[in-house]
Motif scaffolding. Structure first.
Motif, PDB file in Angstrom:
ATOM      1  N   ILE A  59       0.852  -1.192   0.000  1.00 15.14           N
ATOM      2  CA  ILE A  59       0.000   0.000   0.000  1.00 15.14           C
ATOM      3  C   ILE A  59       0.885   1.238   0.000  1.00 15.14           C
ATOM      4  N   ILE A  60       0.580   2.170  -0.889  1.00 14.42           N
ATOM      5  CA  ILE A  60       1.329   3.412  -0.995  1.00 14.42           C
ATOM      6  C   ILE A  60       0.625   4.508  -0.200  1.00 14.42           C
ATOM      7  N   GLY A  77      -2.515  -1.148 -10.711  1.00 15.54           N
ATOM      8  CA  GLY A  77      -3.522  -1.599  -9.752  1.00 15.54           C
ATOM      9  C   GLY A  77      -3.041  -1.488  -8.321  1.00 15.54           C
ATOM     10  N   LEU A  78      -2.105  -0.563  -8.053  1.00 12.46           N
ATOM     11  CA  LEU A  78      -1.544  -0.407  -6.718  1.00 12.46           C
ATOM     12  C   LEU A  78      -2.521   0.311  -5.794  1.00 12.46           C
ATOM     13  N   PRO A  79      -2.798  -0.248  -4.635  1.00 10.79           N
ATOM     14  CA  PRO A  79      -3.599   0.487  -3.648  1.00 10.79           C
ATOM     15  C   PRO A  79      -2.829   1.716  -3.171  1.00 10.79           C
ATOM     16  N   VAL A  80      -3.510   2.860  -3.080  1.00 12.15           N
ATOM     17  CA  VAL A  80      -2.851   4.090  -2.651  1.00 12.15           C
ATOM     18  C   VAL A  80      -3.806   4.882  -1.768  1.00 12.15           C
ATOM     19  N   ILE A  81      -3.258   5.505  -0.743  1.00 16.42           N
ATOM     20  CA  ILE A  81      -4.014   6.401   0.129  1.00 16.42           C
ATOM     21  C   ILE A  81      -3.388   7.781   0.007  1.00 16.42           C
ATOM     22  N   LYS A  82      -4.209   8.788  -0.221  1.00 17.98           N
ATOM     23  CA  LYS A  82      -3.726  10.151  -0.359  1.00 17.98           C
ATOM     24  C   LYS A  82      -3.654  10.832   1.008  1.00 17.98           C
ATOM     25  N   CYS A  93       2.292   6.626   7.992  1.00 14.82           N
ATOM     26  CA  CYS A  93       2.459   5.211   8.367  1.00 14.82           C
ATOM     27  C   CYS A  93       1.307   4.726   9.242  1.00 14.82           C
ATOM     28  N   ASN A  94       0.827   5.559  10.146  1.00 14.40           N
ATOM     29  CA  ASN A  94      -0.320   5.171  10.969  1.00 14.40           C
ATOM     30  C   ASN A  94      -1.556   4.947  10.099  1.00 14.40           C
ATOM     31  N   GLY A  95      -1.756   5.808   9.105  1.00 14.60           N
ATOM     32  CA  GLY A  95      -2.884   5.646   8.199  1.00 14.60           C
ATOM     33  C   GLY A  95      -2.785   4.395   7.359  1.00 14.60           C
ATOM     34  N   LEU A  96      -1.567   4.098   6.899  1.00 12.79           N
ATOM     35  CA  LEU A  96      -1.358   2.878   6.119  1.00 12.79           C
ATOM     36  C   LEU A  96      -1.612   1.637   6.965  1.00 12.79           C
ATOM     37  N   ALA A  97      -1.146   1.652   8.189  1.00 13.49           N
ATOM     38  CA  ALA A  97      -1.367   0.499   9.079  1.00 13.49           C
ATOM     39  C   ALA A  97      -2.853   0.268   9.315  1.00 13.49           C
ATOM     40  N   ALA A  98      -3.605   1.360   9.472  1.00 14.16           N
ATOM     41  CA  ALA A  98      -5.048   1.237   9.704  1.00 14.16           C
ATOM     42  C   ALA A  98      -5.762   0.628   8.505  1.00 14.16           C
TER      43      ALA A  98
END
Length: 223
Positions: A59-60, A77-82, A93-98
């Motif tokens: 996850i990016i 098709g990479l999952p990404v969070i803005k 990193c906290n957001g990615l872990a969640a």
């Protein structure tokens, strides 16, 4: 616009197929990134070549890339969070872990490359540990860059920060690894930092007061 540089790469179809296979990951690989598709593509390719069939996801956490970078994420098709600016490593990193699905978490820098085949086998199943790795210099495969964070009193008592942090084994030959006191490491670098999601949650994640530095040392000390 011109065809994107990654489109004709021989590895790109294999990467798409690998990413599409992430159904029930045991390990979530979490990477803060902004543009620098060249680094990220090299990192991804090395992970695909060395993960040896272990169930992972990637996850990016993006803090403001241009539209071509988001085209790259979509193409693969990479999952990404803005995330917004300014960049805060701990918040990302906290957001990615969640958002992760794996039982285990690996925080990883986008400028790293995996060298050891089957490396997930040495991590998955380690329930109560915080684990780092030996980082090797990019310009020399025989030189250690990092084998843990070493923290101690600053030699200058008048320094504004009363302690120093250094890298265990920095610039030592890889052949000296077995003779290093890696047990002196008080923490591991956020460039490669593994733990179970249960441990991460129990620690409360990264302290967001540490925006760019020392969040990995803080987490290690608390662990």
């Amino acid at each position: 616009e011109a065809e994107p540089v990654w489109a004709a790469l021989p590895t790109i179809d294999r990467l798409r197929a690998w990413i599409a296979s992430w159904k029930s990951p045991a390990l979530s690989i979490l990477i803060p990134s902004q543009d620098r598709v060249d680094l990220l593509l090299s990192c991804l390719s090395s992970l695909e070549e060395t993960s040896m069939g272990y169930y992972v996801e990637f996850i990016i956490g993006d803090s403001g890339s241009n539209h071509r970078t988001f085209d790259f994420y979509k193409d693969l098709g990479l999952p990404v969070i803005k995330f917004g600016q300014p960049f805060n490593f701990s918040v990302v990193c906290n957001g990615l872990a969640a958002a992760s699905r794996g039982k285990y978490l690996l925080f990883l820098n986008n400028d790293t490359k995996a060298l050891t085949k089957g490396w997930p086998a040495s991590l998955i199943g380690r329930e109560g540990e915080v684990v780092g790795c030996v980082l090797i210099h990019a310009n020399s495969t025989e030189m250690i860059h990092h084998a843990g964070l070493d923290i101690g009193p600053h030699p200058d008592p008048g320094n504004i920060v009363p302690f120093y942090s250094g890298h265990v084994g920095y610039r030592r030959p890889l052949s000296a690894l077995d003779h290093l006191d890696t047990g002196s490491a008080i923490a591991q670098t956020g460039a490669f930092l593994f733990m179970s999601k249960r441990v991460f949650d129990k620690l409360g994640g990264f302290d967001v007061a540490y925006r760019l530095d020392l969040q990995d040392a803080d987490l290690g000390i608390r662990a």
